[in-house]
Each structure stands twice: as C-alpha cells, then as structure tokens.
Design a protein around this motif. Structure first.
Motif, PDB file in Angstrom:
ATOM      1  N   GLU B   6       0.761  -1.343   0.045  1.00  0.00           N
ATOM      2  CA  GLU B   6       0.036  -0.051   0.013  1.00  0.00           C
ATOM      3  C   GLU B   6       0.833   1.320   0.019  1.00  0.00           C
ATOM      4  OE1 GLU B   6      -2.717   0.374   3.030  1.00  0.00           O
ATOM      5  OE2 GLU B   6      -3.613  -1.638   2.699  1.00  0.00           O
ATOM      6  N   ASP B   7       1.809   1.118   0.719  1.00  0.00           N
ATOM      7  CA  ASP B   7       2.899   2.434   0.766  1.00  0.00           C
ATOM      8  C   ASP B   7       3.349   2.894  -0.602  1.00  0.00           C
ATOM      9  OD1 ASP B   7       2.662   3.455   3.455  1.00  0.00           O
ATOM     10  OD2 ASP B   7       3.893   1.863   4.051  1.00  0.00           O
ATOM     11  N   LYS B  10       0.415   4.262  -2.710  1.00  0.00           N
ATOM     12  CA  LYS B  10       0.613   5.842  -2.397  1.00  0.00           C
ATOM     13  C   LYS B  10       1.692   6.759  -2.898  1.00  0.00           C
ATOM     14  CE  LYS B  10      -1.703   4.954   1.888  1.00  0.00           C
ATOM     15  NZ  LYS B  10      -1.428   4.619   3.375  1.00  0.00           N
ATOM     16  N   GLU B  11       2.652   6.114  -2.849  1.00  0.00           N
ATOM     17  CA  GLU B  11       4.081   6.732  -3.426  1.00  0.00           C
ATOM     18  C   GLU B  11       3.778   6.971  -4.707  1.00  0.00           C
ATOM     19  OE1 GLU B  11       6.520   8.037  -1.711  1.00  0.00           O
ATOM     20  OE2 GLU B  11       5.870   7.336   0.051  1.00  0.00           O
ATOM     21  N   ALA B 317      10.690   3.078   1.154  1.00  0.00           N
ATOM     22  CA  ALA B 317       9.271   3.444   1.160  1.00  0.00           C
ATOM     23  C   ALA B 317       8.180   2.385   1.997  1.00  0.00           C
ATOM     24  CB  ALA B 317       8.689   3.497  -0.283  1.00  0.00           C
ATOM     25  N   ARG B 320       8.657   0.330   7.556  1.00  0.00           N
ATOM     26  CA  ARG B 320       8.278   1.359   8.760  1.00  0.00           C
ATOM     27  C   ARG B 320       8.883   1.195   9.836  1.00  0.00           C
ATOM     28  NH1 ARG B 320       3.778   4.517   8.115  1.00  0.00           N
ATOM     29  NH2 ARG B 320       2.928   4.530   5.938  1.00  0.00           N
ATOM     30  N   GLN B 332       7.385   5.588   7.454  1.00  0.00           N
ATOM     31  CA  GLN B 332       8.261   5.088   6.399  1.00  0.00           C
ATOM     32  C   GLN B 332       9.611   5.538   6.621  1.00  0.00           C
ATOM     33  OE1 GLN B 332       5.340   6.773   3.583  1.00  0.00           O
ATOM     34  NE2 GLN B 332       5.975   5.302   2.212  1.00  0.00           N
TER      35      GLN B 332
END
Lengths: 667, 667
Positions: B6-7, B10-11, B317, B320, B332
């Motif tokens: 997911e990160d 989003k990036e 990214a 975390r 992150q």
C-alpha cells in the motif's frame, strides 16, 4: 616456513624499534602475550582439523555450515577445556572471543558465536538465582547451545515495536508465546537456524489483559536428544548473506507455544503466580549487557583492521610495479606516496582504535561497578560513549579495510587474500547492535542535552571540553600540533552542537514541532556527533599513548608519536571543511599540515612492516595469500587456486552438456 | 503480480511527473524503450531456465560455474539469434551487453562476458583483413569463445613489465610463446579458466634477438573438439573472488608453445617472414579499444547504481520503523531526513552519471572518427576524460551502492537483496581496466601538461575552463547557484593544479628529481584530478540535462532541475574544505547551502519512487527481495530463505555427527 621474500627481509632489517616490545604493549604485557601464544599453541594442536582441507569458499552454503559445525566443536572443545583448566575470568573470556580466536578460525563467523557473546552475558545479567542454578552451568559447559532472538523481520531499531507476544495464563502458570504476523518472525539470531536448542526470546509481555512492554524469556526450541523443533516452533535459517555465512543466522516463529512462568528471566521485573506484574527496581541495569556487546564490537573492529593492515602492508612491500625512473628496477608499491597514504593511515587508525577500545573497556568497568552500587550518574555518558565509539570504530574499520583491499589491486579482490571476508565482517558491524546513523543520533541527543544544561549540571569527563572551549575568553587561535588539533575538533564539535540547537530552536519558534525540528536537523546532528567522536578518538589515542610512551624505549616511543601525529593530521585534512568553517585555521596552516603529513609518511615508511608484524597475527589466523609472514605471495595465490575443484579435472562436464552444442549452433 | 504494498501504491500516486516520459528519455527515445522491452520479452521466454531453480548463492563454486554455463548458452543463444535477426550495430551491441542484460542475468558476471567485451573488440581493431576473414565470423557466431590475456600474476598496471615472451623462429615461421617465471603466468582473464578455447595473448615480441615490446597474438588454448588444453598450455581457474564468480577468471602459462607467424595480430605492427619487424604507422589507434572498454564501464556503473537505488528507494518506502512522534504509527523510513540524504543523493548521482556516460559515448565516437582520419589532436583529451570518468563513476557507484545497502539495514546485507552482489561488481570496476588511483594520476599528468602550455597551445573543450578562470580580472565572487558551484569547482581544480606545479617546481629547484617531486606531490595530484573530474560530471549533468529539459514536460523538467541542484549542492557540501580554501565562499553561504539541500530533499521526497521506477528495471533483472516492484519485501525474504537447502530437512546431519557428541562432552 620456506624462504622469506627478500624485500620483507630487508624491511624487517630496517625497522628502528624492537617489534617484540611493541607486541607486549599491544597484548597488554609480556604475560598476556605468552598467554595468547599458549592459546594459539593449543589451537594449533588441531591444525589440520581447523585449517586443512578444501577452503570453505569452494563449498556450497550447506557444506559450509556443516564444515563450520565440524570446526566449531573442535575449536570450542579446545576452548572449553582451556577455560576449565585455567578458570578464566571475563577479561580473558573477551580475549578468547574477540576476533583473534572467535572470528579468526572461520573467516565467516561461527554458529556458536552468539551463545558466548549474547546468550550467556544476557542470561547472567537477567536470570535470577534459581534460573542461573538451573541453566548457567549447562550453558557454560555447552550442554545446551543458546541464541538470542530480539530482531524480527519487521523490527530492528525500534525495539518497542516488536510484535512477538508472551501472554501469561495464570490457570496453568505458563506464558504463551505467539507470532501474530509474518513480520513478527524473529530474523537474524546467530546460531538459531540449525544449531541452537535454547534461545532467549524478547517479547511483549501481557498479563491480566495489560501489556507491560518487552521482556526476556528462555525458550527451548529443539529437543535436546533428537534436535527436532519442538511443537509450535517454526525455525530455519535465513539464507546467504554478504558474509558471516558460518554464523547460521535463523528465523523463529511461535504458534501458541507454552513455557513455564519460571522461564521469564526475573532478576529485575517479575510476574507472580497470579499474574501480578512487578516492575524492575532498576531497569537501567539492563543496559549493561547492551553496552558490553558494543565494547566487544570495538575490540573486533581493531582485530579486523589489524588483519587488513597486515595484509595490505606486507603485500605492498612484496609487490613491485612500475619504475619511478626510466631504466630503474620496478619499485615496491609501498614506495609510492599514494600507497603510503592508504596503508599508513590505516595502520595509524588501527593503533588509535586499539587505545580507544582499551579506554572504553576500563570506562565500562568503572561505570558498570558504579551502576551495581546504584550510582547512575555516568550511565548516560557510558551509553553515549559506547554508541559513538561503536559507530566510529566500525565505520572506520570498514573504510580502512576497503582502502587496504583496493590498495592490493586485483589480487586484493581474491577471497584468498582474506580482505573481502574481512570487509564483509566489518561492514556488518556497521549495522548490527545499532545502526551507525541511529547510534550517532543517540550520541547527538546526549550532546544536545548536555549543552542545554551546561551551566546547571556538572559535566562528565568525555564532555567537559564543551564548557572549556565555549568559555568566554577561550582563545581559538589555531595551533598546528596534536593538542591544537584536538582543541580544533573540540571547537568544531561544540559549534556544531550549538548551531544544531539554534537551528532547532528557530524551527520550533516558527511553528514546527520539536520532532520535526529534530528530523530536519538530523543530517547536522549526525555530523556534530561524528566530530565529537573523532575528537574523543584522537584525544584518547594521544593521552593514553603519551602516557604509555613514558615506559617505552626511546626508539619505539618515537614511532608511536609519529603515529599519533599522522592520525591527527590525517583527520584534520579529511575534515578540513569543518575546521575552516569553525576554527581560525588558515590556508597557510593547511599547506603546512600537508607537508607535515607527507613528511610523516616518509618517516614512518621504513617501519611499516614492523608496525604490522607487532600485531603478531599468525599465518593460520591471518589466512591470507597476500599477507603471510614469509611474503610468498605469488606461490600462495597459485597454491590456493589449485585447490579449486574446477581445477581437479581438465575438462568440466558443462563443456559436453552445454558449451559444445552451443558452439556448434545446436542450442 | 500479487497485491502491491500500500505504501508503494500511495508513493506512485503522489508522483508529480509522467514516469513513462522519463523512461523514454532515459532509454534515449520511445523506440529505444520498445526495443529494450522486446529484448526483455525475448529473454523472458526462457524465464524458468534463466531465473528458476535454487538460487546461485546456495551452490558450490563448481556448481555455480556449471550453472552459469547453462544460463550463458541459453542467454547468448537468444542474443545470437536476436542479433542475426536484427543486424545490430555497435551501439545496440553495447546496449545488449552493458549491465542491463549481460551482468543482470547472473548477479555475478558471465563466462562469455570477455568474449564480447574484449576479445571481439580487440580482434576487430588489431587483426588484419585476412585474420578477420579467418576468425571474425566464427567469433561473432560463438563457434569459438575467446578471452583476452594481458594481466599476469606479477603485472597489472605496468604493462611494459609483462614477462610472457613471443619469440619469432624464422626457420619454421612460428612464434614460440613462453612463460619464463611463475609471475609471468596470465592471471584474471575472464572465461579463460574452463570456458574459452581461444585467447588473445599479450606478450613481449622478440625477433632477431631484439625485443620490440608488447604485441597481441591469437592463441588456441583448448582443442575445439575435446576441449582438452593443447600441449604446453597450462590453464585453470584462479579461485573464488569477492564477486564475479560466474566469470570463470583463469590463469594461463606457456611451455614453449608454437603458433604460426600469422597468429600475430598484424593490422598495425608486423613481423615479416624473415623476422623483420615493421613498426606500426600509427600505434595510437590501439588506444581505441582500451577507451571503448572504459566507456562501457561508465555505462555499467550507471546500471549497477540504478539497481541499488531502485532497491534502496523502494525498501525505504515500504519499511516502517520508529515513531517520529509518540503515539503515531511508525513512519516510512524514507521520511527520516538522514535516510533521504542517503537515497536521494544516490539517485541524483545515478542521473548525473547517466548524462555523463552518454556524453562520453558521443565524445568517444567523434574523436574515434577523427583518429581514423589521422587527426590525433584530441586523443590526449579523450584518454584523460575516459580515465577520470571511469575512476569517478566506479568510485561513486561503489560508494553510493554501499550507502544504499547500509540504508537498508540488516536486510540489505542479505544476498537476496542483491545489494551485496551489486557492490561486489561496482567495487571490482574500481580496480580492473586501470586502478582508479593510477587513472587519476594519468588525468593529473594531462592536466599538468595542459597547464604548462596554457598560453602556447589551444585548449581542448574539457579543459578550456582552466584559461577562463585563471584569466586576469576573472571574478571569483561566490554565487550559490549551480553555475556558481561549477565555477567554484573550476577554480578549485585550477588552483590545485597550479599549486601542484608550484610545489613540484620548488622541490626540483631544491635538488629533487622530477620523478621524486611527482611522487611526493602525488596525493595532491590525485586530489586535483578528482576536483577536475567532479567539475566535469556536475557541468555535463547540468548542460546536457538543461538542454534536454527544453523538450520535456514542465512537471518532469522541474524534477530534473531539482536533481541537478541536489547533486551540485551535495558535492559542494562534501568538498567544502576545497571550496573554503580556494574560493570566496563564506560561512553564510554554507549555511544557505545546507538549508537549500534540506529543502531539495523535501521537494524531491514525493517523487522518489517515480525516479527509480523510471529506470524500469524488471523484477527478473533486479533480482531483489527488497526492491521488487510490488514491495512484498517480507514475503519475498521468507520465500527466498525457504529455498535454502539447509531448510529442506528439520535436522542437519551435523547434529548427529558433531553437535550432539560435543554437547554431551564427548568431543
């Protein structure tokens, strides 16, 4: 030993000091040298088992592990016996493990390493008396082999974020260990993959529905008799790494594994039978083991670098390449000043770090004693000191090892030079037991705190300089001497800390949160901590070596003084930007420092081999074709190559299977 | 592809520019992107053969070689077909080989690499027409596999010192190749160990009792049918190295091996039937191939670094760790400014080097054409440029790859991250085809010569600045802009060169020989050459990217401009000592530059993933658990670990053999 290379013979004849005198000093006295030699003698009784056969680098990952087990039981069997016979204390124990023996037998670590370096120290500091009674003897004896499982797939630096849970069940008086996610799997513990049968596990403690944060538990992971993983235990090894491939790093997951309540290490915090949580009276004592490991790492850095410089220096004396003047014979590459720059700066760094490791060990012992007497005053300082020395010694050791490797040209890239494996070990230590950037930020936090309280709280020794150099009327006139350089770095460190605080204050004033101000200033915070650390290293080297020089013979003291100067001037030139920015050093001073540096290289050059010979690393432990004491570089390279299984038959089977059909256009 | 982290999603959504537009630009146009993708498609038709099975890192050295042969014939079979179908030219050929394909299929090089990258180019440039007729087609076709044997055990840098002899015997019209010493054994040639059956050998040519220096000979080393080494040929492989273990580097010795006179490569120099030696009319043409190889190395550096930044950025990214503020979710790690510092500076460096590789390629083509038309004017410049760009690109690529690896913490140390193998490749290139220190000294020699003749000879483009910034009346007012920074580095470079010359002159005046004066000044000479190179890299990046930005969309151009600025400011801060010493930069400027740098990090941060995605390295070639495009980092780490043969059985045999008896005290 066969014939020694002539250039090495000449170099040794040129040496201006007594190498043995220096060896005694490095070992900490003649008696220590003799003890070390006795340990080596014991190990060499099993020379063939430990050093013979096809070199590890030709084996598969699995074969490497099996071979490392074979060697480990041989080696640790010898050590166990030696320890029993000699009733050794903790210092001796450190000597046994730290680099020279532990890391050296295998160029790639040992599956038993963590048992000695983490499992036992942590157990000793956190287990209560009953637990010690039950397990300590078995651990010391290697009847059980332990690992230490803290890091998880998803968490390293942020320990509070660990996900493994230990939930107390008062009905059975057991803890239930569980891995709720993939990321909660333990990952990295040495020896855990296929070797250890016990493990100290760090997990979030839950009792009566409440989380009490992370605590340590001793968990049996494999059956003592069959070695099969116990029910609910998912254990295995994590695969190939850059180095440390004999360490057998493992992963570990729990599916509701039950252990008795008494397996929580309860010297400090406790869970009572009914599930009542009793806090630790002094939870800071737990730092002791963490700091101890970092002290050991600083010693390891010295030992790794000592190997690299021994290889780099000897090869540079043996290798001849290019003519300086047309028609002359080719020169020893050590005669080229760019080579001297690399090799001699690395040698100076090794000596500097040696003195710092010693001082850190002494400081650790003093403060640790104070801690156990309930005096916490210097704990912050010890923690900050161990952080920054761990960071700086591993970074430098890794950097100078690379410099030595590159200075050996193509042959330095051969595994048989032992430079690549040594690099792999040093660079690993930049990450484990605290990432260096994170450690420097922790040091910076301590420095900032100190700086904020400078007028209200008495300063501990390693930061006392902050007051001196910031005092009104303190002269910041530059002086090109070792003391002047130390003062220069003190000023740089102080000004950087001060400027970080100013910068953060401004940010906060303009509406930024404290945390964001910290984050956006962090590049400079790291830089401030680095300057502080550098100052510590230079000044400790200077102070402690100067003290030691008083009892040295004059010829040796002269050389040690040159090394101090070389180290100080080297870092001045490396950090010129800082000094030009924050001190009154002038361009003329810089020109002078450069000549001074070149002059020091010229002076130290004839003693290069003596300075590495003094570390007295025997060939069996150095394990380097390029660095062996007889300088038979080319013969050894060829001998090692001929051990390659690919050279055992004139035509490899892949010719018939792949190459020939391909060349004939059939593929 | 499974679910994307997911990160990362989003990036990618945050990216302010069109990633495809950037990919086209990086490839050199949409058509080139499509060509590349077509090549990749072809390769992926053999996905299982090339990328399946137990990962190489678990194999033994011998198995690795056998596996690399299996993969090599598959891959080069595909390439051979592709080449025949598409009639590819030299540029395309470079694209095929350079990193993306050649190095990527195996993380560890290929036994056929040298055939393409040295054997064929050297053969094409040094063989006469008859020789080309006889061998070229067979080589192109891979009916024969060649290696290139120059380096010996005892000689790398100093080619004139090579010991292998080729003595002409007019009675049989043959050359007799001989290795008079152990140190004269060829050592390092890729593919030579067990693979190649032909080899270009560099040897000292003797005819009529006279030595004519080193020349090239084509020598058959193994029987084409049986692959057995031919009589008098001692051939084998040199053993395990830090990396490149699929390259099959070999050694080669001759015991009076006879080859026909016509096996000397005679396009330039010749030996007539009676033994008369005919000099080359233009012996400088031989530099062409050497420069070509260095151009390829610069491209390789870009490709290696592109992999490292892709891994570093994506992992940063996804990972975390720690809370920035108490109680918040973990961040992150890319949100930490110290992490941005590492990852974004590496990304900027990769883009900078990409533009420099392109310019070098164009310059090489222009000057190479001039050479073949007899115009030697810019040969010195080309040589110096290739030297310094090879040195700087490999050093930087290696340094930034390390930075990316360390930025990935412990997991970056896993081989499955592909960061350790990538480092091993980059650091090797710091040594091969010219040790970087030696290359920088050669650049310095060119700079010094230029500086000496500055008023008498017209300056070639890359050094024209020396005149501009040393002209009387040239303002040295510091300006904090990219152009100002470039001018600053020009001044630094010029002043350092000038000061080296002064220093050498003084030494000579006080009685030192020229050579000793050179040697004792060499640390500063290297430093001068480094400043010159740094200036070239920054200004080429700035000039060529600015030109390209004119046809880019505004959002993309804005980001490219930020990268230029970041790169320039990064190196200003890294080389602050130089700038403070030689330019008028003030402390206030430095403070401003630091804020500028921090601001640039903040601006570029949201585009981090877009900037690495644009390199469009497919997962099969990236071969990284941490860097895969879907960001399933932890799943992949575990999947890779489970491939370890040590995890195939619950209890390793070493338990019964060694561990159990040891734990029971029986060993």
């Amino acid at each position: 030993m066969g014939k020694v290379n002539e250039d090495l013979v000449k170099e040794r004849a040129k040496c201006t000091f007594n190498v043995e005198e220096l060896t005694y000093f490095l070992d900490g006295g003649k008696d220590k040298t003799l003890e070390r030699k006795e340990r080596e003698r014991v190990i060499l009784t099993k020379r063939e088992e430990l050093f013979g056969g096809v070199p590890d680098e030709y084996l598969s990952h699995k074969e490497k592990y099996e071979n490392s087990m074979r060697k480990a039981v041989t080696l640790f069997g010898l050590l166990r016996k030696h320890q029993q016979d000699n009733n050794t204390d903790l210092t001796n124990y450190r000597n046994l493990l730290s680099g020279v023996l532990g890391a050296s037998i295998s160029q790639d670590g040992s599956p038993f390493g963590l048992h000695y370096i983490m499992f036992m120290p942590v157990f000793m500091s956190q287990a209560d008396e009953k637990q010690q009674e039950k397990w300590l003897h078995r651990a010391l004896n290697c009847s059980i082999i332990g690992s230490y499982a803290q890091t998880e797939l998803g968490h390293g630096t942020f320990i509070r974020g660990l996900e493994t849970t230990a939930t107390y069940d008062p009905s059975t008086q057991e803890f239930v260990l569980h891995s709720p996610t993939l990321t909660s799997y333990k990952w990295w513990p040495g020896g855990l993959g296929n070797t250890a049968n016990y493990c100290i596990v760090i997990a979030q403690l839950y009792s009566k529905g409440e989380c009490h944060g992370i605590h340590s538990f001793i968990v049996q992971v494999r059956d003592e008799d069959t070695h099969m993983p116990l029910p609910g235990i998912k254990v295995g090894e994590i695969g190939v790494k850059m180095g440390l491939n004999s360490v057998n790093n493992g992963f570990l997951g729990f599916e509701n594994v039950r252990i008795p309540r008494t397996n929580m290490l309860m010297k400090h915090a406790k869970v009572l039978e009914d599930g009542t949580y009793v806090k630790s009276k002094n939870n800071k004592l737990i730092y002791g083991a963490m700091v101890f490991v970092r002290v050991v790492i600083v010693f390891d850095s010295v030992n790794y670098l000592a190997k690299a410089i021994t290889v780099g220096a000897r090869y540079s004396a043996v290798r001849r390449q290019s003519q300086l003047k047309e028609g002359e014979p080719e020169r020893q590459i050590l005669d080229y000043v760019t080579q001297q720059d690399k090799i001699l700066s690395a040698i100076a760094a090794c000596y500097a770090m040696k003195m710092n490791a010693r001082r850190l060990w002494d400081t650790f012992n003093i403060i640790n004693d104070q801690l156990h007497q309930g005096n916490m005053e210097r704990l912050g300082e010890l923690h900050a000191l161990a952080c920054c020395l761990k960071a700086i010694s591993t970074t430098d050791s890794s950097m100078f090892t690379t410099l030595c490797r590159l200075a050996c040209g193509g042959h330095g890239y051969m595994t048989s030079s032992n430079l690549p494996p040594t690099y792999a070990l040093t660079t690993a230590s930049c990450t484990y037991e605290g990432d260096n950037t994170v450690l420097l930020l922790q040091t910076a936090r301590f420095l900032l705190k100190t700086w904020r309280q400078i007028d209200s709280v008495p300063l501990t020794p390693t930061v006392a300089y902050l007051k001196t150099v910031s005092a009104p009327g303190h002269s910041d006139k530059w002086e090109s001497s070792v003391e002047g350089i130390i003062r220069g770095f003190q000023i740089v460190s102080m000004r950087k800390i001060s400027s970080c605080l100013d910068s953060m204050t401004n940010k906060v004033m303009s509406g930024m949160s404290q945390e964001d101000a910290w984050n956006t200033t962090s590049i400079q915070l790291v830089s401030a901590a680095e300057s502080h650390s550098r100052m510590i290293v230079i000044s400790t080297f200077y102070e402690d070596m100067s003290k030691a020089m008083k009892t040295m013979s004059a010829p040796l003291a002269a050389v040690m003084n040159q090394l101090i100067e070389l180290y100080a001037v080297y870092w001045t030139l490396e950090r010129l930007g800082d000094l030009l920015q924050y001190t009154s050093i002038s361009n003329a001073d810089v020109i002078h420092l450069r000549s001074w540096y070149e002059e020091l290289l010229r002076k130290i050059r004839p003693n290069t081999i003596g300075l590495v010979d003094a570390f007295d690393i025997i060939d069996e432990l150095l394990q380097s074709t390029l660095g062996a004491s007889d300088g038979r570089v080319y013969e050894r390279l060829m001998e090692e190559a001929l051990k390659s299984p690919l050279n055992a038959e004139p035509v490899n089977q892949s010719f018939h299977k792949y190459l020939k059909p391909f060349m004939q256009g059939k593929l």
